[in-house]
Design an enzyme around this catalytic site. Structure first.
Site, PDB file in Angstrom:
ATOM      1  N   HIS A  22       1.268 -34.875 -10.268  1.00  0.00           N
ATOM      2  CA  HIS A  22       0.254 -34.630  -9.236  1.00  0.00           C
ATOM      3  C   HIS A  22      -0.903 -35.612  -9.346  1.00  0.00           C
ATOM      4  O   HIS A  22      -1.228 -36.098 -10.431  1.00  0.00           O
ATOM      5  CB  HIS A  22      -0.211 -33.160  -9.204  1.00  0.00           C
ATOM      6  CG  HIS A  22      -1.142 -32.736 -10.299  1.00  0.00           C
ATOM      7  ND1 HIS A  22      -1.088 -31.480 -10.874  1.00  0.00           N
ATOM      8  CD2 HIS A  22      -2.178 -33.364 -10.916  1.00  0.00           C
ATOM      9  CE1 HIS A  22      -2.032 -31.371 -11.777  1.00  0.00           C
ATOM     10  NE2 HIS A  22      -2.712 -32.505 -11.829  1.00  0.00           N
TER      11      HIS A  22
ATOM     12  N   ASN B  84       3.340 -33.260 -13.988  1.00  0.00           N
ATOM     13  CA  ASN B  84       4.342 -33.157 -12.916  1.00  0.00           C
ATOM     14  C   ASN B  84       4.140 -34.224 -11.838  1.00  0.00           C
ATOM     15  O   ASN B  84       4.720 -34.156 -10.773  1.00  0.00           O
ATOM     16  CB  ASN B  84       4.293 -31.758 -12.289  1.00  0.00           C
ATOM     17  CG  ASN B  84       2.945 -31.461 -11.628  1.00  0.00           C
ATOM     18  OD1 ASN B  84       2.060 -32.308 -11.572  1.00  0.00           O
ATOM     19  ND2 ASN B  84       2.795 -30.256 -11.098  1.00  0.00           N
TER      20      ASN B  84
ATOM     21  N   ASP C 244     -11.449 -33.178  -5.839  1.00  0.00           N
ATOM     22  CA  ASP C 244     -11.007 -31.809  -5.604  1.00  0.00           C
ATOM     23  C   ASP C 244     -11.975 -30.770  -6.181  1.00  0.00           C
ATOM     24  O   ASP C 244     -12.910 -31.113  -6.929  1.00  0.00           O
ATOM     25  CB  ASP C 244      -9.598 -31.597  -6.192  1.00  0.00           C
ATOM     26  CG  ASP C 244      -9.414 -32.261  -7.560  1.00  0.00           C
ATOM     27  OD1 ASP C 244     -10.415 -32.525  -8.248  1.00  0.00           O
ATOM     28  OD2 ASP C 244      -8.258 -32.514  -7.930  1.00  0.00           O
TER      29      ASP C 244
ATOM     30  N   GLU D 284       0.316 -31.310  -5.394  1.00  0.00           N
ATOM     31  CA  GLU D 284       1.438 -30.940  -6.243  1.00  0.00           C
ATOM     32  C   GLU D 284       2.743 -31.502  -5.680  1.00  0.00           C
ATOM     33  O   GLU D 284       2.787 -31.911  -4.504  1.00  0.00           O
ATOM     34  CB  GLU D 284       1.521 -29.405  -6.317  1.00  0.00           C
ATOM     35  CG  GLU D 284       0.260 -28.725  -6.859  1.00  0.00           C
ATOM     36  CD  GLU D 284       0.054 -28.922  -8.359  1.00  0.00           C
ATOM     37  OE1 GLU D 284       0.758 -29.744  -8.980  1.00  0.00           O
ATOM     38  OE2 GLU D 284      -0.837 -28.256  -8.904  1.00  0.00           O
TER      39      GLU D 284
END
Ligand code: F6R
Length: 242
Positions: free
Chosen positions: A138, A136, A67, A143
């Protein structure tokens, strides 16, 4: 899924570097998927040390990063391109043309995402993808709520991710709001995945990955469907996991 427990961060980094280096010796022209963030830093540093001592060659390796932030120039100290150069590429014998990171300053981001997806395919796919995990769940910048079918795409970063990443910037306002990330289906096409987890703060996420249901609200849960995943983690991240 295989789980390898290390006593601490340093041992996790040694084991992960050994794992990757062994693969490079076995397949010198491999396509190696890379992650940024704090977790793989020690691994990259061990790979550099090994390069200096043992001259493991990266001349035929191609790297493909997960990314990149949208809007940061490649020479911005917080761009992932800069991070990779600083923490790995500038210290091993890899040609710049063999390193691939999405271009977060492309004039047409959608086109860039498609081009990145095509590039991965045209290179023959990723042999080994290194991953970290967000608190979380990801993976990459996928996400919670991201479709498991997603390909490389532009994402709006969750506020929790911007807050977690603000430690690298002067203030939260400077943290970009968007990023380009390999999609979940892109990641899942990798032949092999190596997930690195370290520190107590990741313990809940690892437990949810291993024990929770497969659910798009916890992106990493998709890893349970992949045939070849290894987790290398330190004791704190793996506490309570048998
Ligand atoms: C980085 C990436 C992220 C990180 C994750 C964990 O390229 O894709 O998914 O792996 O946010 O980050 P750290 O290692 O900083 O805890």
């Amino acid at each position: 899924m295989r789980i390898i427990e290390a006593n601490n961060y340093q041992e996790m980094s040694n084991l992960a570097a050994e794992y990757i280096i062994k693969k490079i010796h076995h397949t010198p022209q491999m396509n190696l998927g890379l992650a940024t963030g704090s977790t793989p830093l020690g691994t990259y540093s061990e790979m550099i040390e090994d390069y200096e001592k043992n001259r493991t060659s990266y001349a035929h390796v191609r790297t493909i990063n997960l990314d990149e932030y949208v809007g940061l120039e490649t020479n911005h100290p917080n761009s992932y391109k800069y991070f990779m150069k600083e923490n790995l590429f500038d210290h091993i014998n890899i040609a710049e043309g063999h390193t691939h990171i999405p271009n977060g300053t492309a004039s047409n981001i959608e086109k860039e995402c498609q081009a990145y997806e095509d590039l991965i395919k045209n290179q023959g796919g990723i042999d080994l993808q290194i991953l970290g995990i967000g608190n979380n769940g990801h993976i990459g910048f996928n996400e919670p709520g991201t479709s498991f079918e997603s390909k490389t795409h532009k994402v709006k970063l969750a506020e929790s991710t911007r807050i977690a990443n603000a430690r690298f910037f002067n203030s939260i306002q400077e943290v970009p709001t968007h990023a380009i990330t390999m999609g979940i289906s892109t990641i899942l096409k990798s032949k092999e995945i190596l997930l690195l987890v370290s520190r107590e703060e990741k313990n809940e996420a690892v437990k949810q990955l291993l024990n929770g249901p497969k659910n798009e609200n916890f992106p990493a849960s998709v890893l349970n469907t992949h045939q070849n995943v290894t987790i290398i983690g330190d004791k704190k991240a793996l506490a309570g996991i048998t």
